[in-house]
Structure formats: structure tokens, C-alpha cells
Write a protein that holds these residues in place. Structure first.
Motif, short mmCIF file in Angstrom:
data_model
loop_
_atom_site.label_atom_id
_atom_site.label_comp_id
_atom_site.label_asym_id
_atom_site.label_seq_id
_atom_site.Cartn_x
_atom_site.Cartn_y
_atom_site.Cartn_z
N ALA A 1 0.84 -1.21 0.00
CA ALA A 1 0.00 0.00 0.00
C ALA A 1 0.87 1.25 0.00
O ALA A 1 0.59 2.22 -0.73
CB ALA A 1 -0.94 0.00 1.21
N TRP A 2 1.93 1.25 0.80
CA TRP A 2 2.83 2.40 0.86
C TRP A 2 3.48 2.66 -0.49
O TRP A 2 3.48 3.80 -0.98
CB TRP A 2 3.91 2.16 1.93
CG TRP A 2 4.99 3.18 1.89
CD1 TRP A 2 6.27 3.01 1.45
CD2 TRP A 2 4.89 4.56 2.29
NE1 TRP A 2 6.97 4.19 1.56
CE2 TRP A 2 6.15 5.16 2.07
CE3 TRP A 2 3.86 5.33 2.81
CZ2 TRP A 2 6.39 6.49 2.35
CZ3 TRP A 2 4.13 6.67 3.09
CH2 TRP A 2 5.37 7.23 2.86
N VAL A 3 4.02 1.62 -1.10
CA VAL A 3 4.70 1.77 -2.39
C VAL A 3 3.71 2.28 -3.44
O VAL A 3 4.01 3.22 -4.20
CB VAL A 3 5.34 0.44 -2.82
CG1 VAL A 3 5.83 0.50 -4.26
CG2 VAL A 3 6.49 0.09 -1.87
N ARG A 4 2.52 1.73 -3.48
CA ARG A 4 1.53 2.15 -4.48
C ARG A 4 1.03 3.56 -4.22
O ARG A 4 0.77 4.32 -5.16
CB ARG A 4 0.38 1.15 -4.54
CG ARG A 4 0.83 -0.16 -5.17
CD ARG A 4 -0.27 -1.14 -5.31
NE ARG A 4 0.24 -2.34 -5.96
CZ ARG A 4 -0.45 -3.45 -6.07
NH1 ARG A 4 -1.69 -3.52 -5.61
NH2 ARG A 4 0.08 -4.49 -6.65
N LEU A 5 0.89 3.93 -2.94
CA LEU A 5 0.49 5.30 -2.61
C LEU A 5 1.53 6.29 -3.10
O LEU A 5 1.20 7.31 -3.73
CB LEU A 5 0.29 5.44 -1.09
CG LEU A 5 -0.03 6.82 -0.55
CD1 LEU A 5 -1.38 7.30 -1.06
CD2 LEU A 5 -0.01 6.80 0.98
N MET A 6 2.79 6.02 -2.85
CA MET A 6 3.87 6.92 -3.27
C MET A 6 3.96 6.99 -4.80
O MET A 6 4.12 8.08 -5.36
CB MET A 6 5.22 6.48 -2.69
CG MET A 6 5.32 6.64 -1.18
SD MET A 6 5.22 8.38 -0.68
CE MET A 6 3.52 8.51 -0.23
N ARG A 7 3.85 5.86 -5.46
CA ARG A 7 3.91 5.86 -6.93
C ARG A 7 2.73 6.61 -7.52
O ARG A 7 2.90 7.40 -8.46
CB ARG A 7 3.96 4.43 -7.46
CG ARG A 7 5.31 3.79 -7.27
CD ARG A 7 5.37 2.43 -7.89
NE ARG A 7 6.68 1.84 -7.64
CZ ARG A 7 6.92 0.56 -7.60
NH1 ARG A 7 5.96 -0.32 -7.82
NH2 ARG A 7 8.14 0.11 -7.37
N ALA A 8 1.55 6.35 -7.01
CA ALA A 8 0.35 7.03 -7.53
C ALA A 8 0.46 8.53 -7.32
O ALA A 8 0.16 9.32 -8.22
CB ALA A 8 -0.90 6.47 -6.87
N GLN A 9 0.91 8.93 -6.14
CA GLN A 9 1.05 10.36 -5.84
C GLN A 9 2.02 11.01 -6.81
O GLN A 9 1.74 12.07 -7.38
CB GLN A 9 1.51 10.55 -4.39
CG GLN A 9 1.61 11.99 -3.95
CD GLN A 9 2.98 12.62 -4.16
OE1 GLN A 9 3.97 11.94 -4.37
NE2 GLN A 9 3.02 13.92 -4.10
N GLN A 10 3.16 10.38 -7.04
CA GLN A 10 4.16 10.95 -7.94
C GLN A 10 3.66 11.01 -9.38
O GLN A 10 3.85 12.02 -10.07
CB GLN A 10 5.46 10.14 -7.88
CG GLN A 10 6.22 10.34 -6.60
CD GLN A 10 7.47 9.49 -6.53
OE1 GLN A 10 7.68 8.59 -7.33
NE2 GLN A 10 8.32 9.78 -5.55
N LEU A 11 3.00 9.95 -9.84
CA LEU A 11 2.52 9.91 -11.21
C LEU A 11 1.41 10.93 -11.46
O LEU A 11 1.43 11.66 -12.45
CB LEU A 11 2.03 8.51 -11.56
CG LEU A 11 3.14 7.46 -11.71
CD1 LEU A 11 2.53 6.06 -11.84
CD2 LEU A 11 4.03 7.77 -12.90
#
Length: 160
Positions: free
Chosen positions: A25-35
Motif C-alpha cells: 500500500a505504501w509503495v503504491r500510494l507513493m507511486r500514484a502520488q508521484q505519477l
């Protein structure tokens, strides 16, 4: 090796460990936020508009009584750090979007005040920003999913 596997294999960490689901969840949250943030910034840039941080400051100033806030109030209402905010306000002042005025009760402090040009810029930016939000978020989530995501993110926001 992916982040989750690496973290699970890391033997030097001590104490409570996040589950694979929490790490994912953390990794996907950070990736989604950046993208998504990067895509919105690109849309603003393509429209020859300032970065999103400018919009945040203009929005908070337009919401404030009299269109004015002290820098620490802007900092409290946005995610901008004080040193970044000071330089940003200087650039926005130079662009005519805000003006600085000495705080009458304290000669050391200054108000940041939105100008008519600042209100016009906020409206121009919103036209692009709103479309970008729809394309990069609204077209991918229905309203129920967006509500669920907002509720989950609220839990994280209240946890700190």
C-alpha cells in the motif's frame, strides 16, 4: 528484487515490521502520488501556467478574509515548507499575483495579499487543474471509489 521482498529479507531492521500488504500500500500510494502529481504539473506547464504550488497559495489567499494571510498561516494551510514559501512568495510578488504589506501590529511581519491578477491566474489555473483532476483521477475512479479512497486517506491524515 522488488521493494516488498527486499524489506522482508532485510535482517538489520528491528521492532515491528509492516506486513506485505502495508508495504505494498505504501509503495503504491507513493507511486500514484508521484505519477498523478507529475501529470497535473505537466498539464499546467503545457498550458504555460505556473506550478501547482502557486495555485495552492492563491487558493488559500482567495479563501482568507480580505484575501490576506501571514506567511506562517499559508504554511499551515499548504504543504509548503517555510523556506520554499518565502522564495515562492517573492516570485509571485514579482509576477504581480500577490503583494506584500507590512503587518501594522508588528513591523517585522508582512501580509501576503492576493491581487486581481492573482485571482485571474487562480481562475486560469483552475480551468486546467480541474480538467487534469478529471483525466488523471475522475476518469479512473467512479464516485464511490473516490469516496472510499478519500476516507482511507483521511484515516492516514488523522494518524499523524
Amino acid at each position: 528484487m522488488n521493494v516488498i521482498a527486499y524489506m522482508a529479507d532485510c535482517s538489520e531492521t528491528k521492532g515491528a515490521q509492516p506486513s506485505p500488504a502495508v508495504t505494498r500500500a505504501w509503495v503504491r500510494l507513493m507511486r500514484a502520488q508521484q505519477l498523478v502529481l507529475g501529470a497535473i504539473e505537466q498539464d499546467l506547464k503545457a498550458a504555460e501556467l505556473p506550478p501547482l504550488g502557486w495555485y495552492d497559495v492563491l487558493l488559500e489567499l482567495s479563501r482568507a478574509e480580505g484575501g490576506r494571510l501571514r506567511p506562517y498561516e499559508i504554511e499551515d494551510r499548504t504543504l509548503l515548507a517555510q523556506h520554499n514559501l518565502s522564495r515562492l512568495l517573492d516570485r509571485m510578488d514579482k509576477a504581480g499575483l500577490v503583494q506584500r504589506e507590512v503587518f501594522a501590529d508588528d513591523g517585522r511581519g508582512r501580509w501576503a495579499i492576493i491581487t486581481d491578477a492573482g485571482r485571474a491566474m487562480q481562475a486560469r489555473m483552475w480551468n486546467v487543474y480541474a480538467g487534469a483532476l478529471q483525466r488523471h483521477l475522475g476518469d479512473k475512479l467512479d464516485d464511490a471509489q473516490a469516496d472510499d479512497l478519500a476516507e482511507l486517506l483521511a484515516i492516514l491524515s488523522h494518524n499523524s
